[in-house]
Scaffold this active site. Sequence first.
Site, mmCIF file in Angstrom:
data_model
loop_
_atom_site.group_PDB
_atom_site.id
_atom_site.type_symbol
_atom_site.label_atom_id
_atom_site.label_comp_id
_atom_site.label_asym_id
_atom_site.label_seq_id
_atom_site.Cartn_x
_atom_site.Cartn_y
_atom_site.Cartn_z
ATOM 1 N N MET A 40 0.839 -1.189 0.000
ATOM 2 C CA MET A 40 0.000 0.000 0.000
ATOM 3 C C MET A 40 0.879 1.245 0.000
ATOM 4 S SD MET A 40 -2.820 -1.067 2.881
ATOM 5 C CE MET A 40 -1.559 -1.486 4.091
ATOM 6 N N ILE A 76 1.834 -5.403 8.158
ATOM 7 C CA ILE A 76 3.271 -5.127 8.294
ATOM 8 C C ILE A 76 3.535 -3.630 8.220
ATOM 9 C CG2 ILE A 76 5.561 -5.568 7.339
ATOM 10 C CD1 ILE A 76 4.435 -8.126 6.082
ATOM 11 N N GLY A 81 0.980 4.127 4.790
ATOM 12 C CA GLY A 81 1.647 3.282 3.807
ATOM 13 C C GLY A 81 2.301 2.054 4.386
ATOM 14 N N SER A 82 2.018 0.878 3.838
ATOM 15 C CA SER A 82 2.675 -0.336 4.310
ATOM 16 C C SER A 82 2.261 -1.537 3.474
ATOM 17 C CB SER A 82 2.387 -0.566 5.792
ATOM 18 O OG SER A 82 3.340 -1.456 6.315
ATOM 19 N N ARG A 83 2.004 -2.680 4.144
ATOM 20 C CA ARG A 83 1.815 -3.922 3.409
ATOM 21 C C ARG A 83 0.976 -4.922 4.212
ATOM 22 N NH1 ARG A 83 7.175 -7.385 1.767
ATOM 23 N NH2 ARG A 83 6.337 -9.484 2.027
#
Length: 213
Positions: free
Chosen positions: A93, A151, A181-183
């Site tokens: 993301m 994450i 923002g990340s995953r």
Amino acid sequence: MRQPSVGVSLEGLPYIFLSAFTTVCFAILGWWIATLVMLGLTAFIGHFFRDPERVAPEDIDAVVSPADGKVIKVEYAPDPLTGELRQSICIFMNVFNVHVNRMPVSGKIERIRYIPGKYFNASFDKASTDNERNVVEIIGKGNQRFTMVQIAGLIARRIVCWAEKMDKLKRGDRFGLIKFGSRVDLYLPEGYEPSIQVGDKVIAGETALAHKV
């Protein structure tokens, strides 16, 4: 489970109000350049914390995406809870994606395990094992086990999980978010085949990531 808002996530309201208040203060003081900068920042924060409604696919057995973003990996990898080699799908993301995370399947929250860690770029392979993360195990229909991992990344430093152990949630329900923002990684049980590939853009709660075979 604590229910988030619809339209804009409750997690974002303090950031939005503070930014908007600062913008008004600058405007009253006549600091127009600073006002314009803060106005743009307020708009960005409001956009980041948006929380739109989503419509799940008609196939009730389809596994839907837990996050908006881009698929960066589709491969077999060790499950973070059991070590079992399972098909995994990794979604990155960026700061412009919706960051509210959703349930990939209907089921019961069996386990939630928070793991402290570092803050490497979430697109790196080592983010799955080294970064701060929150692991959620879901028991779906037929006692099938899905593992979902939030994450943290280079910029994201705050993982939020509204779900609690033993909650029973439906596919597409909101369960958390990751700020800035990340995953999210998803590990599938046997009998499911990915229906997407690396590079695909996906939408949380709407895009079918996998189907029964």
